[in-house]
Design a protein around this motif. Structure first.
Motif, PDB file in Angstrom:
ATOM      1  N   ASP A  24     -23.701  16.296 -41.463  1.00 25.55           N
ATOM      2  CA  ASP A  24     -23.481  16.805 -42.933  1.00 25.55           C
ATOM      3  C   ASP A  24     -22.068  16.587 -43.448  1.00 25.55           C
ATOM      4  OD1 ASP A  24     -25.796  17.661 -43.635  1.00 25.55           O
ATOM      5  OD2 ASP A  24     -25.278  19.649 -42.717  1.00 25.55           O
ATOM      6  N   ARG A  25     -20.958  16.616 -42.521  1.00 28.94           N
ATOM      7  CA  ARG A  25     -19.568  16.349 -42.818  1.00 28.94           C
ATOM      8  C   ARG A  25     -19.364  14.949 -42.628  1.00 28.94           C
ATOM      9  NH1 ARG A  25     -16.101  19.422 -38.219  1.00 28.94           N
ATOM     10  NH2 ARG A  25     -14.531  18.067 -38.949  1.00 28.94           N
ATOM     11  N   ALA A  26     -19.940  14.031 -42.353  1.00 24.91           N
ATOM     12  CA  ALA A  26     -19.804  12.778 -42.195  1.00 24.91           C
ATOM     13  C   ALA A  26     -20.418  11.953 -43.606  1.00 24.91           C
ATOM     14  CB  ALA A  26     -20.513  11.898 -41.060  1.00 24.91           C
ATOM     15  N   GLY A  27     -21.284  12.796 -44.419  1.00 23.54           N
ATOM     16  CA  GLY A  27     -21.722  12.232 -45.571  1.00 23.54           C
ATOM     17  C   GLY A  27     -23.378  12.099 -45.502  1.00 23.54           C
ATOM     18  N   ALA A  28     -23.955  12.626 -44.534  1.00 24.59           N
ATOM     19  CA  ALA A  28     -25.578  12.453 -44.378  1.00 24.59           C
ATOM     20  C   ALA A  28     -26.023  13.694 -44.855  1.00 24.59           C
ATOM     21  CB  ALA A  28     -25.772  12.061 -43.196  1.00 24.59           C
ATOM     22  N   ARG A  29     -27.443  13.690 -44.882  1.00 19.35           N
ATOM     23  CA  ARG A  29     -27.946  14.847 -45.253  1.00 19.35           C
ATOM     24  C   ARG A  29     -28.926  15.445 -43.855  1.00 19.35           C
ATOM     25  NH1 ARG A  29     -30.149  13.938 -49.749  1.00 19.35           N
ATOM     26  NH2 ARG A  29     -28.972  15.156 -50.840  1.00 19.35           N
ATOM     27  N   ALA A  30     -28.644  15.879 -42.990  1.00 17.95           N
ATOM     28  CA  ALA A  30     -29.164  16.279 -41.601  1.00 17.95           C
ATOM     29  C   ALA A  30     -30.660  16.855 -41.834  1.00 17.95           C
ATOM     30  CB  ALA A  30     -28.193  16.808 -40.682  1.00 17.95           C
ATOM     31  N   ARG A  31     -31.444  16.457 -40.943  1.00 22.56           N
ATOM     32  CA  ARG A  31     -32.895  16.843 -41.034  1.00 22.56           C
ATOM     33  C   ARG A  31     -33.182  17.221 -39.539  1.00 22.56           C
ATOM     34  NH1 ARG A  31     -36.523  13.710 -45.162  1.00 22.56           N
ATOM     35  NH2 ARG A  31     -37.932  15.199 -44.152  1.00 22.56           N
ATOM     36  N   PRO A  32     -34.061  18.340 -39.075  1.00 21.68           N
ATOM     37  CA  PRO A  32     -34.465  18.195 -37.875  1.00 21.68           C
ATOM     38  C   PRO A  32     -35.849  17.480 -37.707  1.00 21.68           C
ATOM     39  CG  PRO A  32     -34.969  20.117 -38.992  1.00 21.68           C
ATOM     40  CD  PRO A  32     -34.109  19.667 -39.905  1.00 21.68           C
ATOM     41  N   VAL A  33     -35.957  16.976 -36.841  1.00 19.67           N
ATOM     42  CA  VAL A  33     -37.324  16.110 -36.221  1.00 19.67           C
ATOM     43  C   VAL A  33     -38.031  16.539 -35.104  1.00 19.67           C
ATOM     44  CG1 VAL A  33     -38.027  13.744 -35.965  1.00 19.67           C
ATOM     45  CG2 VAL A  33     -36.242  13.663 -37.731  1.00 19.67           C
ATOM     46  N   ARG A  34     -39.181  16.966 -35.207  1.00 18.73           N
ATOM     47  CA  ARG A  34     -40.015  17.324 -34.191  1.00 18.73           C
ATOM     48  C   ARG A  34     -41.431  16.828 -34.363  1.00 18.73           C
ATOM     49  NH1 ARG A  34     -37.854  22.138 -36.168  1.00 18.73           N
ATOM     50  NH2 ARG A  34     -36.368  23.188 -34.783  1.00 18.73           N
ATOM     51  N   ARG A  35     -41.669  16.342 -35.434  1.00 21.50           N
ATOM     52  CA  ARG A  35     -42.964  15.656 -35.670  1.00 21.50           C
ATOM     53  C   ARG A  35     -42.944  14.272 -36.140  1.00 21.50           C
ATOM     54  NH1 ARG A  35     -42.523  20.812 -37.517  1.00 21.50           N
ATOM     55  NH2 ARG A  35     -43.979  22.341 -36.635  1.00 21.50           N
ATOM     56  N   VAL A  36     -44.111  13.475 -36.004  1.00 15.76           N
ATOM     57  CA  VAL A  36     -44.115  11.991 -36.553  1.00 15.76           C
ATOM     58  C   VAL A  36     -43.965  11.738 -37.902  1.00 15.76           C
ATOM     59  CG1 VAL A  36     -45.731  10.247 -36.451  1.00 15.76           C
ATOM     60  CG2 VAL A  36     -45.966  11.441 -34.465  1.00 15.76           C
ATOM     61  N   ALA A  37     -44.640  12.806 -38.683  1.00 19.47           N
ATOM     62  CA  ALA A  37     -44.341  12.737 -40.277  1.00 19.47           C
ATOM     63  C   ALA A  37     -42.862  12.961 -40.582  1.00 19.47           C
ATOM     64  CB  ALA A  37     -45.098  13.722 -40.886  1.00 19.47           C
ATOM     65  N   GLU A  38     -41.752  13.900 -39.860  1.00 18.07           N
ATOM     66  CA  GLU A  38     -40.461  13.918 -40.168  1.00 18.07           C
ATOM     67  C   GLU A  38     -39.652  12.622 -39.710  1.00 18.07           C
ATOM     68  OE1 GLU A  38     -40.627  18.642 -39.664  1.00 18.07           O
ATOM     69  OE2 GLU A  38     -39.998  17.506 -37.525  1.00 18.07           O
ATOM     70  N   LEU A  39     -40.496  11.909 -38.435  1.00 16.56           N
ATOM     71  CA  LEU A  39     -39.731  10.815 -38.074  1.00 16.56           C
ATOM     72  C   LEU A  39     -39.658   9.661 -39.086  1.00 16.56           C
ATOM     73  CD1 LEU A  39     -38.325   9.057 -35.884  1.00 16.56           C
ATOM     74  CD2 LEU A  39     -40.619   8.560 -35.115  1.00 16.56           C
ATOM     75  N   THR A 189     -16.378  18.296 -30.579  1.00 13.52           N
ATOM     76  CA  THR A 189     -14.694  18.397 -30.861  1.00 13.52           C
ATOM     77  C   THR A 189     -14.226  18.693 -32.136  1.00 13.52           C
ATOM     78  OG1 THR A 189     -14.777  15.935 -31.278  1.00 13.52           O
ATOM     79  CG2 THR A 189     -14.875  16.698 -28.768  1.00 13.52           C
ATOM     80  N   GLY A 190     -15.093  18.535 -33.044  1.00 18.11           N
ATOM     81  CA  GLY A 190     -14.607  18.884 -34.551  1.00 18.11           C
ATOM     82  C   GLY A 190     -14.311  17.510 -35.159  1.00 18.11           C
ATOM     83  N   ASP A 191     -14.407  16.249 -34.375  1.00 16.27           N
ATOM     84  CA  ASP A 191     -13.748  15.067 -34.953  1.00 16.27           C
ATOM     85  C   ASP A 191     -14.998  14.060 -35.349  1.00 16.27           C
ATOM     86  OD1 ASP A 191     -12.996  12.295 -35.270  1.00 16.27           O
ATOM     87  OD2 ASP A 191     -11.730  12.255 -33.370  1.00 16.27           O
ATOM     88  N   GLU A 192     -15.412  13.957 -36.510  1.00 17.95           N
ATOM     89  CA  GLU A 192     -16.620  13.448 -37.051  1.00 17.95           C
ATOM     90  C   GLU A 192     -16.415  11.987 -37.106  1.00 17.95           C
ATOM     91  OE1 GLU A 192     -14.577  14.675 -41.070  1.00 17.95           O
ATOM     92  OE2 GLU A 192     -14.684  15.539 -39.065  1.00 17.95           O
ATOM     93  N   ARG A 193     -15.484  11.185 -36.771  1.00 21.09           N
ATOM     94  CA  ARG A 193     -15.372   9.839 -36.572  1.00 21.09           C
ATOM     95  C   ARG A 193     -16.262   9.036 -36.200  1.00 21.09           C
ATOM     96  NH1 ARG A 193      -9.480   8.429 -34.549  1.00 21.09           N
ATOM     97  NH2 ARG A 193     -10.119  10.205 -33.168  1.00 21.09           N
ATOM     98  N   LEU A 194     -16.810   9.531 -35.129  1.00 19.69           N
ATOM     99  CA  LEU A 194     -17.787   8.623 -34.699  1.00 19.69           C
ATOM    100  C   LEU A 194     -19.348   8.821 -35.422  1.00 19.69           C
ATOM    101  CD1 LEU A 194     -17.256   9.127 -30.909  1.00 19.69           C
ATOM    102  CD2 LEU A 194     -17.622   7.032 -31.879  1.00 19.69           C
ATOM    103  N   HIS A 195     -19.389  10.097 -36.032  1.00 20.76           N
ATOM    104  CA  HIS A 195     -20.704  10.113 -36.851  1.00 20.76           C
ATOM    105  C   HIS A 195     -20.580   9.520 -38.000  1.00 20.76           C
ATOM    106  CE1 HIS A 195     -21.083  13.560 -33.840  1.00 20.76           C
ATOM    107  NE2 HIS A 195     -22.242  13.523 -34.375  1.00 20.76           N
ATOM    108  N   ARG A 196     -19.237   9.546 -38.514  1.00 24.53           N
ATOM    109  CA  ARG A 196     -19.011   8.370 -39.805  1.00 24.53           C
ATOM    110  C   ARG A 196     -19.248   7.032 -39.652  1.00 24.53           C
ATOM    111  NH1 ARG A 196     -16.928  11.129 -44.135  1.00 24.53           N
ATOM    112  NH2 ARG A 196     -15.796  13.261 -43.616  1.00 24.53           N
ATOM    113  N   LEU A 197     -18.985   6.729 -38.323  1.00 25.96           N
ATOM    114  CA  LEU A 197     -19.161   5.559 -37.994  1.00 25.96           C
ATOM    115  C   LEU A 197     -20.788   5.070 -37.941  1.00 25.96           C
ATOM    116  CD1 LEU A 197     -18.254   2.619 -36.611  1.00 25.96           C
ATOM    117  CD2 LEU A 197     -18.589   3.521 -34.733  1.00 25.96           C
ATOM    118  N   PHE A 198     -21.482   5.845 -37.637  1.00 26.48           N
ATOM    119  CA  PHE A 198     -22.828   5.879 -37.333  1.00 26.48           C
ATOM    120  C   PHE A 198     -23.626   6.039 -38.717  1.00 26.48           C
ATOM    121  CE2 PHE A 198     -27.124   8.071 -36.829  1.00 26.48           C
ATOM    122  CZ  PHE A 198     -27.754   6.916 -36.393  1.00 26.48           C
ATOM    123  N   VAL A 199     -22.957   6.887 -39.553  1.00 31.36           N
ATOM    124  CA  VAL A 199     -23.609   7.188 -41.232  1.00 31.36           C
ATOM    125  C   VAL A 199     -23.338   5.790 -41.884  1.00 31.36           C
ATOM    126  CG1 VAL A 199     -23.381   8.385 -43.106  1.00 31.36           C
ATOM    127  CG2 VAL A 199     -23.612   9.681 -40.922  1.00 31.36           C
TER     128      VAL A 199
END
Length: 212
Positions: A24-39, A189-199
């Motif tokens: 969320d901090r890195a600019g995405a909208r996070a969603r839990p995935v437990r089911r095939v439809a969610e994936l 760690t509170g450092d979202e740089r790797l998550h920003r790289l992924f986003v």
């Protein structure tokens, strides 16, 4: 303005809430995935830290194993931390015979390579693609990469110092295509740089699909 990408966090076990907060901090909208439809509805997926054998069994129990393998083959951006790296590997040393692999990375991983829970540690790492200084890395019963294929980009290694011992120069972050993994836990760690790289990787894939 480009929409916020929908990034799933595999929510069968592990550090789900921590990754969701960082995404969320890195600019995405996070969603839990437990089911095939969610994936099927997400633009990218995070495989969190946890216990890799438990997670692999739950992937099979939830019917997610083959659909996830197929989406990875089709170019789904995926980030795995710690146990996520183990799941994404082609092969695992010291894994259980019934452990399932996603085969998203052409690497051989040694499970629990750094030791048990009491051997957990923190260090600073230079990570290729991450600007503004080293990344503070938290290792908890962490794996390392024993071998990496020709198409795998090595992003980080443990510094080769006398204090590192057998861990010196071991590979702890890799990328192959749109699949990215670390042996450590940036979500703690509170450092979202790797998550920003992924986003950024996820956004690139979204644009690619929209332009087809």
């Amino acid at each position: 303005m480009q929409r916020r990408p929908e990034v799933g966090v595999l929510a069968v076990q592990g550090d789900v809430a921590e990754h969701a907060a960082m995404l969320d901090r890195a600019g995405a909208r996070a969603r839990p995935v437990r089911r095939v439809a969610e994936l099927a509805d997400v633009d990218g997926l995070v495989l969190p830290g946890g216990e890799s054998t438990t997670m692999s069994r739950l992937l099979a129990s939830f019917g997610l194993l083959d659909p996830l393998r197929e989406r990875i083959r089709d170019g789904l951006p995926v980030y795995g931390s710690c146990a996520g790296l183990v799941l994404l590997a082609r092969r695992v040393y010291d894994g259980r015979p019934d452990q399932h692999q996603l085969d998203g990375l052409d690497v051989v991983v040694r499970r629990n390579a750094f030791g048990r829970q009491v051997d957990s540690f923190e260090t600073d790492l230079e990570v290729r693609g991450v600007d503004d200084g080293p990344v503070h890395a938290v290792f908890i019963r962490a794996p390392w990469v024993e071998k990496a294929g020709a198409d795998v980009e090595v992003l980080a290694r443990i510094p080769d110092t006398a204090e590192a011992g057998a861990a010196a120069d071991r590979i702890v972050a890799v990328r192959q295509g749109r699949v990215f993994a670390t042996a450590f836990h940036p979500e703690l760690t509170g450092d979202e740089r790797l998550h920003r790289l992924f986003v950024r990787n996820v956004r690139s894939r979204v644009r690619e699909l929209e332009e087809r």
